[in-house]
Design a protein around this motif. Sequence first.
Motif, PDB file in Angstrom:
ATOM      1  N   ILE A   5      54.482  39.336  38.758  1.00  0.00           N
ATOM      2  CA  ILE A   5      53.480  39.925  37.871  1.00  0.00           C
ATOM      3  C   ILE A   5      52.847  41.099  38.599  1.00  0.00           C
ATOM      4  O   ILE A   5      52.592  41.022  39.805  1.00  0.00           O
ATOM      5  N   LYS A   6      52.577  42.163  37.875  1.00  0.00           N
ATOM      6  CA  LYS A   6      51.904  43.297  38.494  1.00  0.00           C
ATOM      7  C   LYS A   6      50.753  43.783  37.632  1.00  0.00           C
ATOM      8  O   LYS A   6      50.791  43.693  36.411  1.00  0.00           O
ATOM      9  N   ASP A   7      49.737  44.305  38.320  1.00  0.00           N
ATOM     10  CA  ASP A   7      48.711  45.054  37.621  1.00  0.00           C
ATOM     11  C   ASP A   7      49.331  46.303  37.011  1.00  0.00           C
ATOM     12  O   ASP A   7      50.313  46.851  37.535  1.00  0.00           O
ATOM     13  N   ASP A   8      48.759  46.793  35.944  1.00  0.00           N
ATOM     14  CA  ASP A   8      49.140  48.095  35.420  1.00  0.00           C
ATOM     15  C   ASP A   8      48.656  49.168  36.395  1.00  0.00           C
ATOM     16  O   ASP A   8      47.678  48.968  37.124  1.00  0.00           O
ATOM     17  N   GLU A   9      49.353  50.322  36.402  1.00  0.00           N
ATOM     18  CA  GLU A   9      48.926  51.396  37.305  1.00  0.00           C
ATOM     19  C   GLU A   9      47.552  51.942  36.951  1.00  0.00           C
ATOM     20  O   GLU A   9      46.892  52.593  37.775  1.00  0.00           O
ATOM     21  N   LEU A  10      47.095  51.706  35.707  1.00  0.00           N
ATOM     22  CA  LEU A  10      45.774  52.179  35.287  1.00  0.00           C
ATOM     23  C   LEU A  10      44.666  51.198  35.656  1.00  0.00           C
ATOM     24  O   LEU A  10      43.483  51.522  35.507  1.00  0.00           O
ATOM     25  N   GLN A  11      45.044  50.017  36.108  1.00  0.00           N
ATOM     26  CA  GLN A  11      44.060  48.980  36.453  1.00  0.00           C
ATOM     27  C   GLN A  11      44.027  48.797  37.965  1.00  0.00           C
ATOM     28  O   GLN A  11      44.910  48.175  38.547  1.00  0.00           O
ATOM     29  N   ALA A  12      43.013  49.365  38.600  1.00  0.00           N
ATOM     30  CA  ALA A  12      42.913  49.255  40.051  1.00  0.00           C
ATOM     31  C   ALA A  12      41.615  48.565  40.450  1.00  0.00           C
ATOM     32  O   ALA A  12      41.592  47.386  40.763  1.00  0.00           O
ATOM     33  N   ASN A  13      40.505  49.311  40.412  1.00  0.00           N
ATOM     34  CA  ASN A  13      39.250  48.755  40.908  1.00  0.00           C
ATOM     35  C   ASN A  13      38.084  49.234  40.048  1.00  0.00           C
ATOM     36  O   ASN A  13      37.019  49.591  40.566  1.00  0.00           O
ATOM     37  N   GLY A  14      38.280  49.239  38.741  1.00  0.00           N
ATOM     38  CA  GLY A  14      37.253  49.726  37.828  1.00  0.00           C
ATOM     39  C   GLY A  14      36.097  48.753  37.673  1.00  0.00           C
ATOM     40  O   GLY A  14      36.230  47.559  37.973  1.00  0.00           O
ATOM     41  N   PRO A  15      34.960  49.235  37.186  1.00  0.00           N
ATOM     42  CA  PRO A  15      33.775  48.379  37.060  1.00  0.00           C
ATOM     43  C   PRO A  15      33.984  47.157  36.166  1.00  0.00           C
ATOM     44  O   PRO A  15      33.365  46.112  36.396  1.00  0.00           O
ATOM     45  N   HIS A  16      34.848  47.272  35.140  1.00  0.00           N
ATOM     46  CA  HIS A  16      35.021  46.131  34.236  1.00  0.00           C
ATOM     47  C   HIS A  16      35.919  45.048  34.829  1.00  0.00           C
ATOM     48  O   HIS A  16      35.919  43.913  34.356  1.00  0.00           O
ATOM     49  N   SER A  17      36.707  45.394  35.874  1.00  0.00           N
ATOM     50  CA  SER A  17      37.580  44.407  36.507  1.00  0.00           C
ATOM     51  C   SER A  17      37.780  44.777  37.975  1.00  0.00           C
ATOM     52  O   SER A  17      38.851  45.244  38.382  1.00  0.00           O
ATOM     53  N   PRO A  18      36.764  44.587  38.795  1.00  0.00           N
ATOM     54  CA  PRO A  18      36.878  44.941  40.211  1.00  0.00           C
ATOM     55  C   PRO A  18      38.022  44.189  40.882  1.00  0.00           C
ATOM     56  O   PRO A  18      38.308  43.024  40.561  1.00  0.00           O
ATOM     57  N   LEU A  19      38.673  44.858  41.802  1.00  0.00           N
ATOM     58  CA  LEU A  19      39.839  44.279  42.465  1.00  0.00           C
ATOM     59  C   LEU A  19      39.520  42.925  43.087  1.00  0.00           C
ATOM     60  O   LEU A  19      40.259  41.948  42.908  1.00  0.00           O
ATOM     61  N   ARG A  20      38.437  42.820  43.796  1.00  0.00           N
ATOM     62  CA  ARG A  20      38.143  41.565  44.494  1.00  0.00           C
ATOM     63  C   ARG A  20      37.842  40.435  43.512  1.00  0.00           C
ATOM     64  O   ARG A  20      38.236  39.285  43.748  1.00  0.00           O
ATOM     65  N   ALA A  21      37.167  40.761  42.430  1.00  0.00           N
ATOM     66  CA  ALA A  21      36.912  39.735  41.416  1.00  0.00           C
ATOM     67  C   ALA A  21      38.222  39.293  40.772  1.00  0.00           C
ATOM     68  O   ALA A  21      38.399  38.108  40.439  1.00  0.00           O
TER      69      ALA A  21
END
Length: 436
Positions: A198-214
């Motif tokens: 499974i991979k994240d989309d390239e547009l989903q990195a560390n944005g406020p609505h889905s922070p990477l660590r969360a």
Amino acid sequence: MPINTNASPRPSTTDGRIRATYWVETPFPLEAAVAVLAGEQSCGTFARLPGETDQLREAAGAVVERITPLDMADSPSLPIRPLPSKLGANPTFQRAEIEVSWPFDNLGASLPNLLATVAGNLFELREISGLRLLDLQLPPSFAQRYQGPQFGIQGTRKLLGIEGRPLIGTIIKPSVGLNPKETAALVKQLVDAGIDFIKDDELQANGPHSPLRARVDAIMPVLKEHEQRTGRKVMYAFNITDELDVMLQNHDYVQAAGGNCIMVTVAAVGLPALVWLRKHSQLAIHGHRAGWGMLSRSPYIGMDYRAYQQFWRLAGVDHLHVNGLRNKFSEDDASVIRSAQACVRPMFDAPTPGCEVMPVFSSGQTAEQVADTYKALGSTDLIYCCGGGIMAHPGGVPGGVLSLREAWEAAVQGADLDTYAQSHPALAQAIAAFRA
């Protein structure tokens, strides 16, 4: 710059020279235009300078190793400045394949300076009305300096304990908008259905609505629980694309949480950042090629994947995207297969390791393209990523994953897809849903 008219079409790199193959178009006399290109990318300029001695040109000048004339065109493929009157009112535009070489000592084993040399100012020359970098041949010194992939094909298989078949993968969709809890719920569905990757989309990195660590905190317990319950590992490529210091910190966070893969958009972070990340990384590096279309979509300018992928392989990615057959983008199938083949082609003369990386097929892929993919590639050493091909399957996520496994079983066995589907309902549903 000197022109070597006796060079072989595929010279060895054991002479220590850096070699690049180009497609070129020019309204000027072909040899003269190519000599300008070689001079611009080595020691020459538009006029002979006092310090530019014959000895210096002999030692540092680029050499035109080969010129193979091709067809002619009546008009320029790219915008050009008004041509000098000496070329006449209606000049023809000669096309050719050329090979140019540089002394290794001009730049040494340096990927950033290699890029500036083989894909720099030459694209701006007024003598050139079309130019495309097709391929590279590099001395083994590049393999000695750069680490290349840490895992590659066999290491990735070992991490997951999967042999003899492709990794069946998917991309988290919607691309953006899901929060960490929603993402983890989708991951739970996917791992329960038997997904490998499974991979994240390239547009989903560390944005406020889905922070990477969360996202890591929400997803890793799902993956760990699945492994404890079933004994099966799943690879999740967390997109850590960011500034270098943030990427290193987030790599460490993924590693500490028990992750096995990170993802970077290679062109967005650049060669030096990726090299540094590779030196630091203990995880597989999944390379996304977003932005590739700027280099590849026009046949008259840019870079072929044969050349492009060498930079990122040396820098240290373990997987590289190559698009997919009958994809949703503009690339044709032949180009996709050439790209995948390039990822596993040795880069250096034996016995230097070839830095092979795992090609990643994606973009509109379903069970329908599997047989053609296997026939063209002749290998199962790949990641086969499907979004809609899994999520939109009539049998839901489990049916989507199963249909892909069944399609690959049929392909490897040499069975007709429709015949195999008669005894495999998930595959039959995929054919009915996705066949054009």
